[in-house]
Write a protein that holds these residues in place. Structure first.
Motif: not given
Length: 271
Positions: A242-250, A192-205
Protein backbone atom coordinates in the motif's frame (compact mmCIF):
# COMPACT_ATOMS: atom_id res chain seq x y z
CA UNK A 1 49.88 99.87 -14.71
CA UNK A 2 51.85 101.68 -11.91
CA UNK A 3 50.32 101.01 -8.45
CA UNK A 4 48.70 103.99 -6.74
CA UNK A 5 50.98 103.50 -3.73
CA UNK A 6 54.03 104.00 -5.98
CA UNK A 7 52.54 107.19 -7.49
CA UNK A 8 51.74 108.55 -4.05
CA UNK A 9 55.23 107.75 -2.85
CA UNK A 10 56.82 109.43 -5.89
CA UNK A 11 54.59 112.52 -5.47
CA UNK A 12 55.39 112.82 -1.79
CA UNK A 13 59.10 112.54 -2.54
CA UNK A 14 58.87 115.18 -5.22
CA UNK A 15 56.97 117.58 -2.93
CA UNK A 16 59.52 117.04 -0.18
CA UNK A 17 62.38 117.72 -2.60
CA UNK A 18 60.57 120.74 -4.07
CA UNK A 19 59.75 122.13 -0.64
CA UNK A 20 63.37 121.65 0.41
CA UNK A 21 64.54 123.57 -2.65
CA UNK A 22 62.17 126.45 -1.80
CA UNK A 23 63.49 126.60 1.77
CA UNK A 24 67.08 126.60 0.51
CA UNK A 25 66.29 129.42 -1.90
CA UNK A 26 64.60 131.47 0.83
CA UNK A 27 67.51 130.94 3.23
CA UNK A 28 69.96 131.96 0.50
CA UNK A 29 67.98 135.14 -0.14
CA UNK A 30 67.85 135.95 3.58
CA UNK A 31 71.58 135.36 3.98
CA UNK A 32 72.50 137.35 0.86
CA UNK A 33 70.29 140.31 1.81
CA UNK A 34 71.52 140.30 5.41
CA UNK A 35 75.10 140.44 4.23
CA UNK A 36 74.26 143.24 1.80
CA UNK A 37 72.60 145.25 4.60
CA UNK A 38 75.36 144.66 7.17
CA UNK A 39 78.32 145.37 4.93
CA UNK A 40 76.78 148.01 2.73
CA UNK A 41 78.79 151.32 2.87
CA UNK A 42 76.28 153.18 0.85
CA UNK A 43 73.51 155.44 1.94
CA UNK A 44 70.43 154.45 3.86
CA UNK A 45 68.29 154.68 0.75
CA UNK A 46 70.39 152.06 -0.93
CA UNK A 47 69.90 149.84 2.12
CA UNK A 48 66.17 150.37 1.91
CA UNK A 49 66.20 149.44 -1.74
CA UNK A 50 68.13 146.31 -0.88
CA UNK A 51 65.53 145.34 1.70
CA UNK A 52 62.69 146.00 -0.74
CA UNK A 53 64.40 143.97 -3.39
CA UNK A 54 64.90 141.19 -0.85
CA UNK A 55 61.21 141.18 0.04
CA UNK A 56 60.26 141.15 -3.64
CA UNK A 57 62.50 138.19 -4.33
CA UNK A 58 60.99 136.36 -1.37
CA UNK A 59 57.47 136.95 -2.67
CA UNK A 60 58.42 135.81 -6.18
CA UNK A 61 60.16 132.70 -4.86
CA UNK A 62 57.19 131.83 -2.64
CA UNK A 63 54.83 132.33 -5.57
CA UNK A 64 56.91 130.02 -7.76
CA UNK A 65 57.11 127.36 -5.04
CA UNK A 66 53.38 127.54 -4.31
CA UNK A 67 52.48 127.44 -8.02
CA UNK A 68 54.76 124.48 -8.70
CA UNK A 69 53.48 122.62 -5.68
CA UNK A 70 49.85 123.18 -6.65
CA UNK A 71 50.53 121.97 -10.18
CA UNK A 72 52.10 118.76 -8.87
CA UNK A 73 49.19 118.21 -6.48
CA UNK A 74 46.73 118.69 -9.34
CA UNK A 75 48.62 116.26 -11.58
CA UNK A 76 48.85 113.71 -8.74
CA UNK A 77 45.11 113.95 -8.06
CA UNK A 78 44.33 113.46 -11.74
CA UNK A 79 46.58 110.39 -11.93
CA UNK A 80 45.00 108.89 -8.81
CA UNK A 81 41.50 109.56 -10.15
CA UNK A 82 42.31 107.85 -13.47
CA UNK A 83 43.73 104.80 -11.68
CA UNK A 84 40.68 104.55 -9.41
CA UNK A 85 38.34 104.69 -12.39
CA UNK A 86 40.37 102.03 -14.18
CA UNK A 87 40.20 99.67 -11.19
CA UNK A 88 36.50 100.30 -10.76
CA UNK A 89 35.95 99.23 -14.35
CA UNK A 90 37.63 95.87 -13.57
CA UNK A 91 35.40 95.11 -10.56
CA UNK A 92 32.21 93.09 -11.39
CA UNK A 93 29.07 95.18 -11.02
CA UNK A 94 26.71 92.22 -10.35
CA UNK A 95 25.67 91.86 -13.99
CA UNK A 96 26.59 88.62 -15.81
CA UNK A 97 29.58 88.70 -18.12
CA UNK A 98 28.31 87.37 -21.42
CA UNK A 99 31.84 86.32 -22.39
CA UNK A 100 32.78 84.53 -19.20
CA UNK A 101 30.78 81.29 -19.65
CA UNK A 102 27.37 80.02 -18.50
CA UNK A 103 25.68 81.98 -15.78
CA UNK A 104 25.44 80.18 -12.45
CA UNK A 105 22.10 78.48 -11.84
CA UNK A 106 20.00 80.46 -9.30
CA UNK A 107 19.67 78.74 -5.93
CA UNK A 108 16.49 76.70 -5.62
CA UNK A 109 15.87 76.27 -9.36
CA UNK A 110 16.94 73.06 -11.16
CA UNK A 111 19.58 73.24 -13.87
CA UNK A 112 18.02 71.50 -16.85
CA UNK A 113 21.46 70.88 -18.36
CA UNK A 114 23.16 69.41 -15.31
CA UNK A 115 21.57 65.93 -15.29
CA UNK A 116 18.65 64.40 -13.38
CA UNK A 117 17.04 66.59 -10.77
CA UNK A 118 17.38 65.28 -7.22
CA UNK A 119 14.16 63.92 -5.75
CA UNK A 120 12.75 66.48 -3.25
CA UNK A 121 12.92 65.47 0.40
CA UNK A 122 9.73 63.83 1.59
CA UNK A 123 8.61 62.54 -1.81
CA UNK A 124 9.11 58.86 -2.72
CA UNK A 125 11.68 57.95 -5.35
CA UNK A 126 9.78 55.80 -7.85
CA UNK A 127 13.00 54.14 -8.96
CA UNK A 128 14.20 53.06 -5.53
CA UNK A 129 11.65 50.32 -4.75
CA UNK A 130 8.95 50.35 -2.07
CA UNK A 131 8.84 53.51 -0.02
CA UNK A 132 10.89 53.29 3.14
CA UNK A 133 12.78 50.17 1.97
CA UNK A 134 14.90 51.48 -0.90
CA UNK A 135 18.13 50.27 0.76
CA UNK A 136 16.81 46.78 1.66
CA UNK A 137 16.96 44.17 -1.10
CA UNK A 138 14.10 41.71 -1.21
CA UNK A 139 15.45 38.33 -0.13
CA UNK A 140 14.18 35.40 -2.21
CA UNK A 141 13.11 32.34 -0.22
CA UNK A 142 15.66 29.56 -0.18
CA UNK A 143 15.88 25.95 0.95
CA UNK A 144 17.56 25.02 4.25
CA UNK A 145 21.11 23.75 4.16
CA UNK A 146 21.61 20.29 2.60
CA UNK A 147 18.18 20.48 0.93
CA UNK A 148 17.93 20.42 -2.86
CA UNK A 149 15.69 22.95 -4.58
CA UNK A 150 13.54 22.30 -7.63
CA UNK A 151 11.20 25.13 -8.69
CA UNK A 152 9.25 26.04 -5.53
CA UNK A 153 10.00 22.79 -3.66
CA UNK A 154 12.86 21.56 -1.48
CA UNK A 155 13.91 17.90 -1.20
CA UNK A 156 16.04 16.06 1.36
CA UNK A 157 17.40 12.50 1.25
CA UNK A 158 17.28 10.46 4.48
CA UNK A 159 19.60 7.45 4.23
CA UNK A 160 18.33 5.82 7.45
CA UNK A 161 16.18 2.74 6.82
CA UNK A 162 12.68 3.15 8.29
CA UNK A 163 9.12 1.99 7.70
CA UNK A 164 6.94 4.19 5.55
CA UNK A 165 5.05 5.54 8.61
CA UNK A 166 8.27 6.31 10.55
CA UNK A 167 9.76 7.97 7.47
CA UNK A 168 6.67 10.18 7.12
CA UNK A 169 6.83 11.13 10.79
CA UNK A 170 10.54 11.97 10.48
CA UNK A 171 9.89 14.22 7.47
CA UNK A 172 7.23 16.03 9.48
CA UNK A 173 9.78 16.82 12.19
CA UNK A 174 11.88 18.46 9.45
CA UNK A 175 8.94 20.67 8.43
CA UNK A 176 7.70 18.64 5.48
CA UNK A 177 6.30 15.27 4.37
CA UNK A 178 7.49 12.36 2.33
CA UNK A 179 8.07 13.82 -1.14
CA UNK A 180 5.25 14.07 -3.67
CA UNK A 181 5.99 14.01 -7.42
CA UNK A 182 3.96 15.91 -10.04
CA UNK A 183 6.03 15.71 -13.23
CA UNK A 184 8.78 13.72 -14.88
CA UNK A 185 11.25 16.59 -14.38
CA UNK A 186 10.49 16.70 -10.66
CA UNK A 187 10.92 12.90 -10.41
CA UNK A 188 14.22 13.20 -12.28
CA UNK A 189 15.39 15.99 -9.92
CA UNK A 190 14.76 13.78 -6.85
CA UNK A 191 16.39 10.78 -8.50
CA UNK A 192 19.46 12.85 -9.44
CA UNK A 193 19.74 14.09 -5.84
CA UNK A 194 19.74 10.49 -4.56
CA UNK A 195 22.28 9.36 -7.18
CA UNK A 196 24.59 12.26 -6.28
CA UNK A 197 24.50 11.36 -2.57
CA UNK A 198 24.60 7.55 -2.86
CA UNK A 199 26.27 7.00 -6.25
CA UNK A 200 23.38 4.67 -7.05
CA UNK A 201 19.62 4.22 -7.28
CA UNK A 202 18.42 2.64 -4.01
CA UNK A 203 14.70 2.03 -3.52
CA UNK A 204 13.41 5.07 -1.60
CA UNK A 205 10.08 5.81 0.06
CA UNK A 206 7.95 8.60 -1.43
CA UNK A 207 4.71 9.99 0.01
CA UNK A 208 2.23 7.95 -2.06
CA UNK A 209 -0.16 5.43 -0.43
CA UNK A 210 -3.51 3.67 -1.10
CA UNK A 211 -4.07 2.18 2.37
CA UNK A 212 -7.38 4.02 2.78
CA UNK A 213 -8.91 2.45 -0.33
CA UNK A 214 -7.16 -0.03 -2.57
CA UNK A 215 -6.23 1.48 -5.92
CA UNK A 216 -6.96 5.06 -4.83
CA UNK A 217 -3.63 6.77 -4.35
CA UNK A 218 -2.92 9.88 -2.30
CA UNK A 219 0.12 11.97 -1.47
CA UNK A 220 0.77 12.40 2.25
CA UNK A 221 1.18 16.19 1.86
CA UNK A 222 -2.44 16.41 0.55
CA UNK A 223 -1.57 17.46 -3.04
CA UNK A 224 -3.37 15.96 -6.04
CA UNK A 225 -2.10 12.54 -7.14
CA UNK A 226 -2.18 13.22 -10.88
CA UNK A 227 1.25 12.06 -12.11
CA UNK A 228 2.33 8.40 -12.22
CA UNK A 229 5.59 6.75 -13.26
CA UNK A 230 4.81 3.11 -12.57
CA UNK A 231 7.15 0.35 -13.55
CA UNK A 232 5.78 -2.45 -15.74
CA UNK A 233 3.14 -4.48 -13.83
CA UNK A 234 2.89 -1.93 -11.01
CA UNK A 235 1.06 -1.36 -8.80
CA UNK A 236 0.25 -5.06 -8.20
CA UNK A 237 -0.83 -4.81 -4.53
CA UNK A 238 1.03 -8.00 -3.71
CA UNK A 239 1.22 -8.77 0.03
CA UNK A 240 -0.78 -5.65 0.93
CA UNK A 241 1.60 -3.33 -0.91
CA UNK A 242 0.00 0.00 0.00
CA UNK A 243 3.02 2.36 0.01
CA UNK A 244 4.90 3.88 -2.93
CA UNK A 245 8.65 3.93 -3.53
CA UNK A 246 10.87 5.06 -6.40
CA UNK A 247 13.84 3.41 -8.21
CA UNK A 248 11.90 0.16 -8.24
CA UNK A 249 13.16 -2.70 -10.40
CA UNK A 250 15.34 -2.54 -13.44
CA UNK A 251 13.32 0.37 -14.85
CA UNK A 252 13.97 2.43 -11.71
CA UNK A 253 10.40 3.72 -11.73
CA UNK A 254 7.50 3.69 -9.20
CA UNK A 255 6.44 0.56 -7.41
CA UNK A 256 4.19 -0.42 -4.49
CA UNK A 257 5.59 -2.29 -1.50
CA UNK A 258 4.36 -3.29 1.95
CA UNK A 259 4.55 -0.24 4.24
CA UNK A 260 6.47 -2.10 7.00
CA UNK A 261 9.59 -2.62 4.88
CA UNK A 262 12.68 -0.66 5.95
CA UNK A 263 13.80 1.74 3.25
CA UNK A 264 15.58 5.12 2.97
CA UNK A 265 13.28 8.02 2.20
CA UNK A 266 12.99 11.38 0.42
CA UNK A 267 11.35 14.32 2.23
CA UNK A 268 9.86 17.32 0.50
CA UNK A 269 8.32 20.69 1.37
CA UNK A 270 7.14 23.84 -0.39
CA UNK A 271 8.94 27.19 -0.09
Amino acid sequence: MIPSSAVTKQTSGFLERRGGMCVVQLLSLVLQTSLDVLFSRQQKEEGDRTICFFLLKIVITLNICITTTMKMLTVSLLVCAIMALTRAADVPTGEPDLNSGPEAVPTGEPDLNSGPVAVPTGEPDLNSGPEGNSDIAEVAPSCPGNWTRYNDSCFFYVPSHMTWADAEKHCQTLGGNLASVHSFDEQHAIQSMIQRLTLGFPETWLGGYDATQEGTWFWSDGTDFSYTFWATGEPDDSRDADCLLMNYGDEEKFGDQPCDQLKPSACGKKL
